[in-house]
Motif scaffolding. Structure first.
Motif, PDB file in Angstrom:
ATOM      1  N   GLU A   2       0.833  -1.208   0.000  1.00  7.36           N
ATOM      2  CA  GLU A   2       0.000   0.000   0.000  1.00  7.36           C
ATOM      3  C   GLU A   2       0.869   1.260   0.000  1.00  7.36           C
ATOM      4  O   GLU A   2       0.585   2.221  -0.712  1.00  7.36           O
ATOM      5  CB  GLU A   2      -0.951   0.025   1.212  1.00  7.36           C
ATOM      6  CG  GLU A   2      -2.015  -1.052   1.189  1.00  7.36           C
ATOM      7  CD  GLU A   2      -1.500  -2.413   1.712  1.00  7.36           C
ATOM      8  OE1 GLU A   2      -0.433  -2.471   2.350  1.00  7.36           O
ATOM      9  OE2 GLU A   2      -2.185  -3.415   1.457  1.00  7.36           O
ATOM     10  N   GLU A   3       1.934   1.252   0.828  1.00  6.41           N
ATOM     11  CA  GLU A   3       2.842   2.397   0.873  1.00  6.41           C
ATOM     12  C   GLU A   3       3.544   2.586  -0.472  1.00  6.41           C
ATOM     13  O   GLU A   3       3.691   3.709  -0.954  1.00  6.41           O
ATOM     14  CB  GLU A   3       3.881   2.208   1.988  1.00  6.41           C
ATOM     15  CG  GLU A   3       3.323   2.322   3.388  1.00  6.41           C
ATOM     16  CD  GLU A   3       4.331   1.938   4.445  1.00  6.41           C
ATOM     17  OE1 GLU A   3       4.285   2.551   5.529  1.00  6.41           O
ATOM     18  OE2 GLU A   3       5.165   1.042   4.198  1.00  6.41           O
ATOM     19  N   LYS A   4       3.951   1.474  -1.055  1.00  8.98           N
ATOM     20  CA  LYS A   4       4.617   1.533  -2.357  1.00  8.98           C
ATOM     21  C   LYS A   4       3.668   2.088  -3.420  1.00  8.98           C
ATOM     22  O   LYS A   4       4.039   2.939  -4.219  1.00  8.98           O
ATOM     23  CB  LYS A   4       5.110   0.147  -2.765  1.00  8.98           C
ATOM     24  CG  LYS A   4       5.929   0.148  -4.029  1.00  8.98           C
ATOM     25  CD  LYS A   4       6.491  -1.233  -4.319  1.00  8.98           C
ATOM     26  CE  LYS A   4       7.324  -1.212  -5.580  1.00  8.98           C
ATOM     27  NZ  LYS A   4       7.900  -2.519  -5.885  1.00  8.98           N
ATOM     28  N   ALA A   5       2.422   1.631  -3.407  1.00 12.16           N
ATOM     29  CA  ALA A   5       1.424   2.109  -4.371  1.00 12.16           C
ATOM     30  C   ALA A   5       1.169   3.606  -4.185  1.00 12.16           C
ATOM     31  O   ALA A   5       1.064   4.354  -5.161  1.00 12.16           O
ATOM     32  CB  ALA A   5       0.126   1.327  -4.229  1.00 12.16           C
ATOM     33  N   LEU A   6       1.086   4.049  -2.929  1.00  6.63           N
ATOM     34  CA  LEU A   6       0.879   5.477  -2.660  1.00  6.63           C
ATOM     35  C   LEU A   6       2.059   6.310  -3.149  1.00  6.63           C
ATOM     36  O   LEU A   6       1.880   7.378  -3.738  1.00  6.63           O
ATOM     37  CB  LEU A   6       0.663   5.711  -1.160  1.00  6.63           C
ATOM     38  CG  LEU A   6      -0.710   5.365  -0.617  1.00  6.63           C
ATOM     39  CD1 LEU A   6      -0.725   5.471   0.909  1.00  6.63           C
ATOM     40  CD2 LEU A   6      -1.759   6.288  -1.214  1.00  6.63           C
ATOM     41  N   LEU A   7       3.269   5.828  -2.902  1.00  6.55           N
ATOM     42  CA  LEU A   7       4.470   6.538  -3.340  1.00  6.55           C
ATOM     43  C   LEU A   7       4.526   6.615  -4.862  1.00  6.55           C
ATOM     44  O   LEU A   7       4.832   7.657  -5.437  1.00  6.55           O
ATOM     45  CB  LEU A   7       5.723   5.856  -2.788  1.00  6.55           C
ATOM     46  CG  LEU A   7       7.048   6.553  -3.045  1.00  6.55           C
ATOM     47  CD1 LEU A   7       7.059   7.949  -2.436  1.00  6.55           C
ATOM     48  CD2 LEU A   7       8.192   5.719  -2.483  1.00  6.55           C
ATOM     49  N   GLN A   8       4.190   5.522  -5.527  1.00  7.14           N
ATOM     50  CA  GLN A   8       4.172   5.514  -6.993  1.00  7.14           C
ATOM     51  C   GLN A   8       3.116   6.477  -7.530  1.00  7.14           C
ATOM     52  O   GLN A   8       3.363   7.209  -8.497  1.00  7.14           O
ATOM     53  CB  GLN A   8       3.914   4.098  -7.510  1.00  7.14           C
ATOM     54  CG  GLN A   8       5.094   3.172  -7.312  1.00  7.14           C
ATOM     55  CD  GLN A   8       4.767   1.725  -7.668  1.00  7.14           C
ATOM     56  OE1 GLN A   8       3.609   1.308  -7.642  1.00  7.14           O
ATOM     57  NE2 GLN A   8       5.803   0.963  -7.997  1.00  7.14           N
TER      58      GLN A   8
ATOM     59  N   LYS B 236       2.015   9.127  -6.030  1.00  9.62           N
ATOM     60  CA  LYS B 236       2.524  10.481  -5.781  1.00  9.62           C
ATOM     61  C   LYS B 236       3.528  10.874  -6.856  1.00  9.62           C
ATOM     62  O   LYS B 236       3.475  11.992  -7.386  1.00  9.62           O
ATOM     63  CB  LYS B 236       3.186  10.538  -4.399  1.00  9.62           C
ATOM     64  CG  LYS B 236       3.766  11.883  -4.054  1.00  9.62           C
ATOM     65  CD  LYS B 236       4.474  11.863  -2.717  1.00  9.62           C
ATOM     66  CE  LYS B 236       5.194  13.168  -2.484  1.00  9.62           C
ATOM     67  NZ  LYS B 236       6.079  13.121  -1.336  1.00  9.62           N
ATOM     68  N   HIS B 237       4.419   9.983  -7.215  1.00 10.86           N
ATOM     69  CA  HIS B 237       5.418  10.268  -8.245  1.00 10.86           C
ATOM     70  C   HIS B 237       4.758  10.477  -9.606  1.00 10.86           C
ATOM     71  O   HIS B 237       5.151  11.373 -10.358  1.00 10.86           O
ATOM     72  CB  HIS B 237       6.461   9.163  -8.312  1.00 10.86           C
ATOM     73  CG  HIS B 237       7.395   9.169  -7.150  1.00 10.86           C
ATOM     74  ND1 HIS B 237       8.187   8.102  -6.827  1.00 10.86           N
ATOM     75  CD2 HIS B 237       7.676  10.112  -6.220  1.00 10.86           C
ATOM     76  CE1 HIS B 237       8.899   8.386  -5.756  1.00 10.86           C
ATOM     77  NE2 HIS B 237       8.604   9.599  -5.365  1.00 10.86           N
ATOM     78  N   ARG B 238       3.756   9.675  -9.921  1.00 12.67           N
ATOM     79  CA  ARG B 238       3.030   9.855 -11.189  1.00 12.67           C
ATOM     80  C   ARG B 238       2.346  11.216 -11.227  1.00 12.67           C
ATOM     81  O   ARG B 238       2.356  11.901 -12.252  1.00 12.67           O
ATOM     82  CB  ARG B 238       2.004   8.738 -11.389  1.00 12.67           C
ATOM     83  CG  ARG B 238       2.608   7.438 -11.901  1.00 12.67           C
ATOM     84  CD  ARG B 238       1.531   6.472 -12.375  1.00 12.67           C
ATOM     85  NE  ARG B 238       0.605   6.100 -11.311  1.00 12.67           N
ATOM     86  CZ  ARG B 238       0.802   5.100 -10.458  1.00 12.67           C
ATOM     87  NH1 ARG B 238       1.888   4.363 -10.526  1.00 12.67           N
ATOM     88  NH2 ARG B 238      -0.099   4.830  -9.525  1.00 12.67           N
ATOM     89  N   GLN B 239       1.761  11.621 -10.107  1.00 12.27           N
ATOM     90  CA  GLN B 239       1.102  12.928 -10.014  1.00 12.27           C
ATOM     91  C   GLN B 239       2.116  14.050 -10.212  1.00 12.27           C
ATOM     92  O   GLN B 239       1.872  15.008 -10.949  1.00 12.27           O
ATOM     93  CB  GLN B 239       0.390  13.076  -8.667  1.00 12.27           C
ATOM     94  CG  GLN B 239      -0.291  14.411  -8.471  1.00 12.27           C
ATOM     95  CD  GLN B 239      -1.471  14.613  -9.389  1.00 12.27           C
ATOM     96  OE1 GLN B 239      -2.134  13.650  -9.779  1.00 12.27           O
ATOM     97  NE2 GLN B 239      -1.742  15.847  -9.757  1.00 12.27           N
ATOM     98  N   GLU B 240       3.279  13.937  -9.558  1.00 13.86           N
ATOM     99  CA  GLU B 240       4.322  14.959  -9.698  1.00 13.86           C
ATOM    100  C   GLU B 240       4.826  15.038 -11.135  1.00 13.86           C
ATOM    101  O   GLU B 240       5.061  16.131 -11.662  1.00 13.86           O
ATOM    102  CB  GLU B 240       5.479  14.662  -8.745  1.00 13.86           C
ATOM    103  CG  GLU B 240       5.134  14.893  -7.286  1.00 13.86           C
ATOM    104  CD  GLU B 240       6.193  14.365  -6.326  1.00 13.86           C
ATOM    105  OE1 GLU B 240       7.135  13.662  -6.772  1.00 13.86           O
ATOM    106  OE2 GLU B 240       6.060  14.643  -5.120  1.00 13.86           O
TER     107      GLU B 240
END
Length: 73
Positions: free
Chosen positions: A10-16, A18-22
């Protein structure tokens, strides 16, 4: 020494996400900058075609020239 913790899926998915959004935001900023640059180049070309001697003017002189021309309209 830093404690290295393994991310949960879940943390990895959230981080990914976030990076896609950025990355998407960075692409949008670049598109906006490119569009503005294109517009400014076109506007400058039009201005030079109307007032050819502006190539030798500094910015303050150009502003004064434009103000005089605009007041005369």
């Amino acid at each position: 020494m830093a404690d290295k913790r393994i991310m949960t899926p879940e943390e990895k998915a959230l981080l990914q996400a976030k990076h896609r959004q950025e990355e998407a935001e960075a692409r949008n900023r670049k598109k906006e900058r490119d569009a503005r640059t294109h517009r400014l180049v076109q506007d400058g070309a039009i201005l030079e075609s109307i007032v050819p001697h502006i190539k030798e003017m500094d910015l303050d002189s150009l502003k004064r020239e434009l103000m005089i021309r605009l007041r005369g309209m």
